[in-house]
Design an enzyme around this catalytic site. Structure first.
Site, PDB file in Angstrom:
ATOM      1  N   LYS A 204       0.719   4.122   7.038  1.00 20.44           N
ATOM      2  CA  LYS A 204       0.054   5.117   5.988  1.00 20.44           C
ATOM      3  C   LYS A 204       0.737   6.391   6.056  1.00 20.44           C
ATOM      4  O   LYS A 204       1.178   6.853   6.937  1.00 20.44           O
ATOM      5  CB  LYS A 204      -1.599   4.981   6.197  1.00 20.44           C
ATOM      6  CG  LYS A 204      -2.339   3.724   5.835  1.00 20.44           C
ATOM      7  CD  LYS A 204      -2.163   3.221   4.374  1.00 20.44           C
ATOM      8  CE  LYS A 204      -2.886   1.836   4.269  1.00 20.44           C
ATOM      9  NZ  LYS A 204      -2.267   0.728   4.677  1.00 20.44           N
TER      10      LYS A 204
ATOM     11  N   SER B  94       0.781  -1.378   0.253  1.00 22.77           N
ATOM     12  CA  SER B  94       0.123   0.112  -0.039  1.00 22.77           C
ATOM     13  C   SER B  94       0.839   1.416  -0.025  1.00 22.77           C
ATOM     14  O   SER B  94       0.339   2.399  -0.206  1.00 22.77           O
ATOM     15  CB  SER B  94      -1.053  -0.139   0.992  1.00 22.77           C
ATOM     16  OG  SER B  94      -0.331   0.059   2.319  1.00 22.77           O
TER      17      SER B  94
END
Lengths: 204, 204
Positions: A161, A124
DNA sequence: GCGCATACCAGATTTTTGTCTGGTATGCAA
DNA sequence: TTGCATACCAGACAAAAATCTGGTATGCGC
């Protein structure tokens, strides 16, 4: 008539070598004794080694603990500390994960902050150059700024993230078009810390 | 009748603390003396500290250099060494660049190989997750296998590329579609070493 | 020449440190 | 009870290491 071994030694040259020797030894974890310096350079007198060392201290290139064995150190600590490398972090178990860490990483750090390393899973964050298998070094902190890359506990697993502050709430943005941002509710998300370093080992 | 300070200490508990103390001190670069352990734990006798230490050695949790001051070490050396961080490397001047390095990086390594760090310039390897400003840790070696990421001296500047062996010759492939492979002649290209680690510092 | 600096040496003293011998207290298992 | 283990203490000794005093040789500037 005694024989003195005083070969033509340009001023400072031997001292430079002594400095390098001592620095290497300190970085390798065991500072030398004065006599070990003496032997390394084949000085016939301890005092010669001592004079070089004391000079280096006077010049500010070394510091020493007077009277202590192996008391010479580098000024301004290089501040290398070892942080635990965690395999994965599950809900609530940061403390537990640190206890059962896979090993330790040498990390350069000014303070004595609480840090840990974490192995990256998933793709990601590839857009930020963080690939699966990489290791992120994380400084533990509950708050972070918008735009920081953070490790957050969402649900029962830790994730990496980019943090975005949106009004009162937060968003966790992946850096890969194939993934979609996470918009967690405050009570189900804990920021564990900020990523301060990314590492990738290409062998071993 | 003497008074002995023997509070209820569960077996192994003090030893565990001694181990943690010694390990921390070793990782902080100055192993403690037996007496420093004694003082840290308020033992009234040196021997008490010594017994704990010797026990830790017998258990294999520490190793020691007999008779040397501050001789306790961690087994299986964490093998952390410091490698010079170079800003840029110009033709022929690897030796010179190492002399004028910007600083030192702590690196985990088994052997005592010659290594150096190099700051990445340009975007030619972004596809491999190597971004401008990253630091690559390079093990010096003249040979490398096809597919390795290497640092090579082409013309008068060092460059980071993926190595491809093609018959007798070599090719240096960027990992970014905007760049084209380099096909140097053997005499104008020197492989300085293989990239074994990539690092990115996100602050400082 | 002289004074002064660096670079080194010899030998000794003092402190630090590792090591040793022999002890006390407590708990546990045979 | 005895024996044995752990955990600790007291006081010493010996080696290692730091420190100190006073020296020799060489080069440099005045």
């Amino acid at each position: 008539m005694r024989i003195f071994m005083t070969p033509f030694t340009p001023p400072g040259e031997t001292r430079e070598k002594v400095y390098r020797f001592v620095r290497r030894r300190i970085l390798e974890e065991l500072p030398p004794t004065v006599r070990e310096v003496q032997e390394a350079f084949r000085f016939r007198a301890v005092q010669t080694a001592r004079e070089h060392l004391e000079r280096l201290v006077a010049e500010g290139r070394l510091v020493k603990a007077h009277g202590k064995s192996r008391g010479y150190r580098l000024p301004r600590e290089p501040g290398t500390l070892f942080v635990p490398l965690l395999g994965r972090v599950q809900a609530g178990g940061l403390r537990a994960a640190i206890e059962e860490c896979e090993g330790y990483l040498p990390v350069q750090s000014r303070g004595s902050e609480e840090m840990f390393g974490l192995r990256v899973q998933g793709e990601s964050m590839t857009g930020a150059g963080i690939l699966p298998g990489d290791i992120v070094v994380v400084r533990q902190q509950a708050e972070a700024a918008s735009g920081d890359i953070v490790v957050a506990l969402v649900g029962d697993e830790a994730t990496i993230k980019r943090l975005r502050l949106r009004g009162n709430g937060i968003e966790l943005h992946p850096e890969n078009p194939a993934f979609t941002p996470i918009v967690p509710r405050a009570e189900e998300c804990t920021v564990l810390g900020k990523v301060v370093e990314v590492r990738r080992y290409l062998e071993g």
